[in-house]
Write a protein that holds these residues in place. Structure first.
Motif, mmCIF file in Angstrom:
data_model
loop_
_atom_site.group_PDB
_atom_site.id
_atom_site.type_symbol
_atom_site.label_atom_id
_atom_site.label_comp_id
_atom_site.label_asym_id
_atom_site.label_seq_id
_atom_site.Cartn_x
_atom_site.Cartn_y
_atom_site.Cartn_z
ATOM 1 N N VAL A 128 -30.690 -15.928 3.763
ATOM 2 C CA VAL A 128 -29.896 -17.144 3.946
ATOM 3 C C VAL A 128 -30.822 -18.332 4.219
ATOM 4 N N ALA A 129 -31.804 -18.147 5.097
ATOM 5 C CA ALA A 129 -32.735 -19.230 5.428
ATOM 6 C C ALA A 129 -33.550 -19.652 4.206
ATOM 7 N N LEU A 130 -34.011 -18.687 3.413
ATOM 8 C CA LEU A 130 -34.787 -19.024 2.218
ATOM 9 C C LEU A 130 -33.937 -19.821 1.239
ATOM 10 N N TRP A 131 -32.716 -19.359 0.984
ATOM 11 C CA TRP A 131 -31.874 -20.071 0.008
ATOM 12 C C TRP A 131 -31.566 -21.473 0.500
ATOM 13 N N GLU A 132 -31.380 -21.633 1.808
ATOM 14 C CA GLU A 132 -31.150 -22.984 2.322
ATOM 15 C C GLU A 132 -32.390 -23.855 2.131
ATOM 16 N N LYS A 133 -33.582 -23.299 2.318
ATOM 17 C CA LYS A 133 -34.821 -24.057 2.072
ATOM 18 C C LYS A 133 -34.935 -24.468 0.612
ATOM 19 N N LEU A 134 -34.357 -23.661 -0.275
ATOM 20 C CA LEU A 134 -34.404 -23.962 -1.708
ATOM 21 C C LEU A 134 -33.228 -24.832 -2.154
ATOM 22 N N GLY A 135 -32.472 -25.366 -1.198
ATOM 23 C CA GLY A 135 -31.432 -26.326 -1.523
ATOM 24 C C GLY A 135 -30.021 -25.784 -1.644
#
Length: 163
Positions: A128-135
């Motif tokens: 979830v954190a990675l996908w949020e970092k990717l927008g």
């Protein structure tokens, strides 16, 4: 780590299947059958165009993969759907981030206008954190939609990003 991200070949499959099998058997992040067969997995992870699978490879070893397919048919086919898996030994080394960046480029180049994840298990906080970092943003959560082996019933996030 010098990881090459490229389209999958038939020669990569023997390296990808153990990753998919381990993730499916763990039952923590995908709503796949726990007893998924190799043939079922191959049918899902070797999609035809406009979809495709990218692999992360280092020194001939498959470290992970990103599958990009149309999220829907017909009038919904302009939105891509992504699925990602990384080998346990390669986690925390930037492989998922590299696959995410490459998948967004692949989807854009294939003509998709957005990408959607239909089922990100809410307890998979690293993803979830990675996908949020990717927008990506969580546009909704289906409560109790995933039966996690240790946390019980947890939500599935729907995440979205324009390309």
């Amino acid at each position: 780590m010098s990881v090459e991200i490229r389209p999958i070949t038939d020669a990569d499959w023997p390296g990808l299947w153990p990753i998919i099998e381990a993730v499916a058997r763990a039952g923590e992040t995908y709503a796949y059958p726990l007893d998924m067969t190799e043939a079922q997995a191959r049918g899902m992870w070797m999609p035809p165009a406009p979809g495709g699978t990218l692999v992360a490879v280092e020194d001939g070893l498959v470290l992970g993969a990103a599958k990009i397919i149309p999220n829907q048919q017909g009038n919904g086919a302009h939105v891509a759907n992504g699925s990602f898996m990384v080998a346990p030994a390669a986690r925390g080394k930037g492989v998922a981030r590299a696959l995410g960046d490459a998948a967004l480029t692949f989807a854009r180049d294939a003509g998709f206008q957005a990408m959607q994840f239909n089922a990100v298990v809410e307890t998979n906080t690293v993803a979830v954190a990675l996908w949020e970092k990717l927008g990506f943003t969580v546009v909704g959560t289906v409560p109790d939609a995933f039966d996690h082996p240790t946390h019980g019933l947890v939500g599935l996030h729907i995440m979205y990003r324009r390309l």
